[in-house]
Design a protein around this motif. Structure first.
Motif, PDB file in Angstrom:
ATOM      1  N   SER A 190       0.810  -1.221   0.000  1.00 41.44           N
ATOM      2  CA  SER A 190       0.000   0.000   0.000  1.00 41.44           C
ATOM      3  C   SER A 190       0.843   1.272   0.000  1.00 41.44           C
ATOM      4  N   ILE A 191       2.128   1.180   0.366  1.00 42.33           N
ATOM      5  CA  ILE A 191       2.969   2.393   0.345  1.00 42.33           C
ATOM      6  C   ILE A 191       3.907   2.429  -0.850  1.00 42.33           C
ATOM      7  N   ASP A 192       3.933   1.379  -1.681  1.00 43.66           N
ATOM      8  CA  ASP A 192       4.718   1.357  -2.918  1.00 43.66           C
ATOM      9  C   ASP A 192       6.165   1.806  -2.683  1.00 43.66           C
ATOM     10  N   CYS A 193       6.788   1.244  -1.648  1.00 41.42           N
ATOM     11  CA  CYS A 193       8.210   1.511  -1.348  1.00 41.42           C
ATOM     12  C   CYS A 193       8.497   3.000  -1.188  1.00 41.42           C
ATOM     13  N   SER A 194       7.552   3.731  -0.610  1.00 42.60           N
ATOM     14  CA  SER A 194       7.696   5.184  -0.470  1.00 42.60           C
ATOM     15  C   SER A 194       7.402   5.599   0.965  1.00 42.60           C
ATOM     16  N   LEU A 195       8.391   6.143   1.649  1.00 45.60           N
ATOM     17  CA  LEU A 195       8.167   6.627   3.006  1.00 45.60           C
ATOM     18  C   LEU A 195       7.271   7.858   3.018  1.00 45.60           C
ATOM     19  N   ALA A 196       7.296   8.635   1.958  1.00 46.34           N
ATOM     20  CA  ALA A 196       6.387   9.779   1.861  1.00 46.34           C
ATOM     21  C   ALA A 196       4.941   9.299   1.781  1.00 46.34           C
ATOM     22  N   THR A 197       4.705   8.210   1.050  1.00 45.84           N
ATOM     23  CA  THR A 197       3.357   7.650   0.994  1.00 45.84           C
ATOM     24  C   THR A 197       2.935   7.114   2.352  1.00 45.84           C
ATOM     25  N   LEU A 198       3.861   6.500   3.064  1.00 44.50           N
ATOM     26  CA  LEU A 198       3.580   6.068   4.432  1.00 44.50           C
ATOM     27  C   LEU A 198       3.123   7.246   5.287  1.00 44.50           C
ATOM     28  N   ARG A 199       3.837   8.345   5.194  1.00 45.38           N
ATOM     29  CA  ARG A 199       3.462   9.528   5.982  1.00 45.38           C
ATOM     30  C   ARG A 199       2.113  10.090   5.539  1.00 45.38           C
ATOM     31  N   ALA A 200       1.825  10.006   4.245  1.00 47.81           N
ATOM     32  CA  ALA A 200       0.532  10.488   3.750  1.00 47.81           C
ATOM     33  C   ALA A 200      -0.604   9.639   4.302  1.00 47.81           C
ATOM     34  N   LEU A 201      -0.402   8.321   4.385  1.00 44.23           N
ATOM     35  CA  LEU A 201      -1.436   7.469   4.969  1.00 44.23           C
ATOM     36  C   LEU A 201      -1.654   7.823   6.437  1.00 44.23           C
ATOM     37  N   HIS A 202      -0.574   8.092   7.147  1.00 41.99           N
ATOM     38  CA  HIS A 202      -0.718   8.524   8.533  1.00 41.99           C
ATOM     39  C   HIS A 202      -1.518   9.822   8.613  1.00 41.99           C
ATOM     40  N   ALA A 203      -1.214  10.771   7.735  1.00 39.54           N
ATOM     41  CA  ALA A 203      -1.931  12.054   7.743  1.00 39.54           C
ATOM     42  C   ALA A 203      -3.420  11.859   7.457  1.00 39.54           C
ATOM     43  N   LEU A 204      -3.772  10.815   6.712  1.00 41.80           N
ATOM     44  CA  LEU A 204      -5.169  10.528   6.390  1.00 41.80           C
ATOM     45  C   LEU A 204      -5.865   9.705   7.473  1.00 41.80           C
ATOM     46  N   GLY A 205      -5.120   9.343   8.520  1.00 44.00           N
ATOM     47  CA  GLY A 205      -5.749   8.682   9.651  1.00 44.00           C
ATOM     48  C   GLY A 205      -5.387   7.235   9.852  1.00 44.00           C
ATOM     49  N   VAL A 206      -4.541   6.664   9.000  1.00 43.55           N
ATOM     50  CA  VAL A 206      -4.155   5.263   9.166  1.00 43.55           C
ATOM     51  C   VAL A 206      -3.235   5.141  10.382  1.00 43.55           C
ATOM     52  N   ARG A 207      -3.522   4.150  11.243  1.00 49.56           N
ATOM     53  CA  ARG A 207      -2.778   4.056  12.489  1.00 49.56           C
ATOM     54  C   ARG A 207      -2.035   2.736  12.669  1.00 49.56           C
ATOM     55  N   TYR A 208      -2.093   1.840  11.702  1.00 53.14           N
ATOM     56  CA  TYR A 208      -1.098   0.770  11.652  1.00 53.14           C
ATOM     57  C   TYR A 208      -0.839   0.374  10.217  1.00 53.14           C
ATOM     58  N   LEU A 209       0.357  -0.174  10.006  1.00 51.60           N
ATOM     59  CA  LEU A 209       0.717  -0.760   8.723  1.00 51.60           C
ATOM     60  C   LEU A 209       1.143  -2.202   8.964  1.00 51.60           C
ATOM     61  N   THR A 210       0.411  -3.143   8.355  1.00 48.77           N
ATOM     62  CA  THR A 210       0.835  -4.527   8.323  1.00 48.77           C
ATOM     63  C   THR A 210       1.952  -4.607   7.281  1.00 48.77           C
ATOM     64  N   LEU A 211       3.112  -5.097   7.662  1.00 53.78           N
ATOM     65  CA  LEU A 211       4.279  -4.966   6.783  1.00 53.78           C
ATOM     66  C   LEU A 211       4.132  -5.721   5.473  1.00 53.78           C
ATOM     67  N   THR A 212       3.457  -6.862   5.485  1.00 55.90           N
ATOM     68  CA  THR A 212       3.149  -7.565   4.244  1.00 55.90           C
ATOM     69  C   THR A 212       1.725  -8.084   4.323  1.00 55.90           C
ATOM     70  N   HIS A 213       1.213  -8.501   3.162  1.00 55.67           N
ATOM     71  CA  HIS A 213       0.005  -9.334   3.173  1.00 55.67           C
ATOM     72  C   HIS A 213       0.449 -10.746   2.807  1.00 55.67           C
ATOM     73  N   ASN A 214      -0.238 -11.407   1.890  1.00 57.04           N
ATOM     74  CA  ASN A 214       0.092 -12.801   1.585  1.00 57.04           C
ATOM     75  C   ASN A 214       1.341 -12.960   0.728  1.00 57.04           C
ATOM     76  N   ASP A 215       1.759 -11.891   0.037  1.00 59.59           N
ATOM     77  CA  ASP A 215       2.941 -11.933  -0.815  1.00 59.59           C
ATOM     78  C   ASP A 215       4.053 -11.081  -0.211  1.00 59.59           C
ATOM     79  N   ASN A 216       5.292 -11.425  -0.551  1.00 57.80           N
ATOM     80  CA  ASN A 216       6.409 -10.573  -0.160  1.00 57.80           C
ATOM     81  C   ASN A 216       6.256  -9.181  -0.749  1.00 57.80           C
ATOM     82  N   VAL A 217       6.848  -8.201  -0.087  1.00 57.00           N
ATOM     83  CA  VAL A 217       7.110  -6.901  -0.700  1.00 57.00           C
ATOM     84  C   VAL A 217       8.626  -6.821  -0.908  1.00 57.00           C
ATOM     85  N   PRO A 218       9.111  -5.877  -1.689  1.00 61.26           N
ATOM     86  CA  PRO A 218      10.555  -5.860  -1.971  1.00 61.26           C
ATOM     87  C   PRO A 218      11.438  -5.750  -0.737  1.00 61.26           C
ATOM     88  N   TRP A 219      10.877  -5.324   0.382  1.00 57.80           N
ATOM     89  CA  TRP A 219      11.684  -5.073   1.571  1.00 57.80           C
ATOM     90  C   TRP A 219      11.321  -5.941   2.770  1.00 57.80           C
TER      91      TRP A 219
END
Length: 398
Positions: A133-162
């Motif tokens: 959901s953050i597409d390897c972007s810390l700025a996108t992570l911060r934008a989700l926080h600004a929109l009210g998101v209060r946790y990030l599950t690091l992966t779902h069923n598939d790996n992410v690049p990191w």
């Protein structure tokens, strides 16, 4: 009055004072699938038991006082498509808050959660389910926080690049250097690091990197049911040092060993017919239900979930357990935990097992509230000395 009746009454009384703070509910994605987010077509102020696990009357009946609504999007969505779909999910939660202000209250902080309860409303928070959901972007992570998101599950069923997922072939060996930076930036913003869905190596790397307590928003004990989505004992034990909370889920194939075997056979049946078991489509859903009709599935119960909670309390400690039902994110639920009205049945089972009301209050409410507040306090301290990270995956992992 028999013991079962007494426990049921006590469970409902306890939830009046210490309601459920649930870690994970997929209602927004279910609304996308059932009605394209058109709340006139699917008004959850009415009984929606024919198509959903969740509606407002059943949330009230279940004693829910706070809910993390998942703003999940499928892992097959990548890049801008994943980000856009996550924004649409956030917009759905906002639409629910606007439509039902007498029942739901937006919550961004632990104080907001307490205020919602004082007002008789259900505190509504958001959690993003998967690092895609953050597409390897810390700025996108911060934008989700600004929109009210209060946790990030690091992966779902598939790996992410990191980061490696629990249900994919290991690639990163846990967290990459950029993955560590994601964890640290989550800490700095005041979001929670959610370790449900991630591989054990990712869990351990995240616990080594975090400066704040973590959560498992919907995972149970691997020692009780050997499924990769569950938490190993060494990780559960580490929560006592970290301060985090593992929120037991109700998903039958995660809590009942016989259901693990049944699920594997059902998935093989789908693959034989050219269907992807991980896909979400009416065709897959119909085929899965047809298989269940021909091959009766093993049925979990509140006692099944209670077995996990007994073990999690023993290993992690009573201050580190919670509840994350995963309603509206699964095809099947345990008998007696059929929907969001059924939390009292679990508490009644635990009362019959001699759980104290003090312990149950921690399980349902206080542990999750504490962790949310501690993440905020960590962020406040870090914000005094750290600036937003500008790191990129190319710089750290390239």
């Amino acid at each position: 009055m028999n013991g079962t009746t007494t426990s049921a009454r006590r469970a409902r009384e306890l939830l009046t004072d210490h309601p459920v703070f649930d870690g994970h509910n997929d209602l927004p994605w279910a609304l996308r699938q059932h009605c394209g987010y058109d709340l006139d077509r699917c008004d959850i102020a009415e009984d929606r038991s024919a198509v959903l696990h969740t509606d407002l009357p059943r949330l009230r009946a279940g004693g829910v006082g706070a809910q993390f609504w998942s703003v999940y999007v499928p892992a097959e969505l990548r890049g801008d498509r994943a980000v856009s779909a996550t924004l649409e999910q956030i917009d759905c939660v906002r639409a629910l808050l606007d439509r039902y202000p007498g029942t739901l209250r937006r919550a961004l902080t632990a104080d907001d959660v307490v205020a919602a309860r004082a007002e008789g409303r259900i505190a509504s928070l958001m959690g993003a389910e998967g690092g895609h959901s953050i597409d390897c972007s810390l700025a996108t992570l911060r934008a989700l926080h600004a929109l009210g998101v209060r946790y990030l599950t690091l992966t779902h069923n598939d790996n992410v690049p990191w980061a490696d997922s629990a249900t994919d072939v290991p690639a990163a060996g846990g967290l990459t250097r950029f993955g560590v930076e994601v964890v640290r930036e989550i800490n700095r913003t005041g979001m929670l690091v959610d370790l449900s869905h991630v591989a054990p190596a990712t869990m351990r790397d995240a616990l080594a990197a975090t400066r704040a307590p973590v959560i498992f928003s919907h995972s149970s004990a691997r020692a009780v049911c050997d499924h990769p989505r569950n938490v190993p004992d060494d990780v559960l034990a580490e929560l006592a040092t970290n301060g985090g909370v593992a929120m037991a889920t109700f998903v039958p194939q995660f809590v009942l060993p016989a259901a693990v075997e049944w699920s594997a056979a059902a998935e093989a049946h789908l693959r034989e017919r050219g269907l992807d078991p991980a896909a979400e489509s009416p065709e897959v859903d119909a085929a899965r239900r047809a298989y269940a009709a021909a091959h009766p599935r093993p049925v979990a119960t509140p006692a099944t979930v209670a077995d996990h909670l007994d073990h999690m309390r023993e290993v992690a400690g009573i201050d580190h357990v919670g509840i994350g039902g995963d309603y509206d994110g699964v095809a099947f639920t345990p008998a007696g935990l059929d929907d969001v009205s059924c939390y009292p049945n679990l508490l009644a089972e635990l009362l019959d097992r001699r759980w104290s009301e003090t312990d149950l209050a921690k399980l349902t409410w206080h542990n999750a509230l504490r962790v949310l507040g501690e993440a905020e306090r960590t962020a406040a301290a870090l914000g005094e000395r750290e600036r937003p990270s500008t790191a990129t995956i190319e710089e750290l992992d390239g």
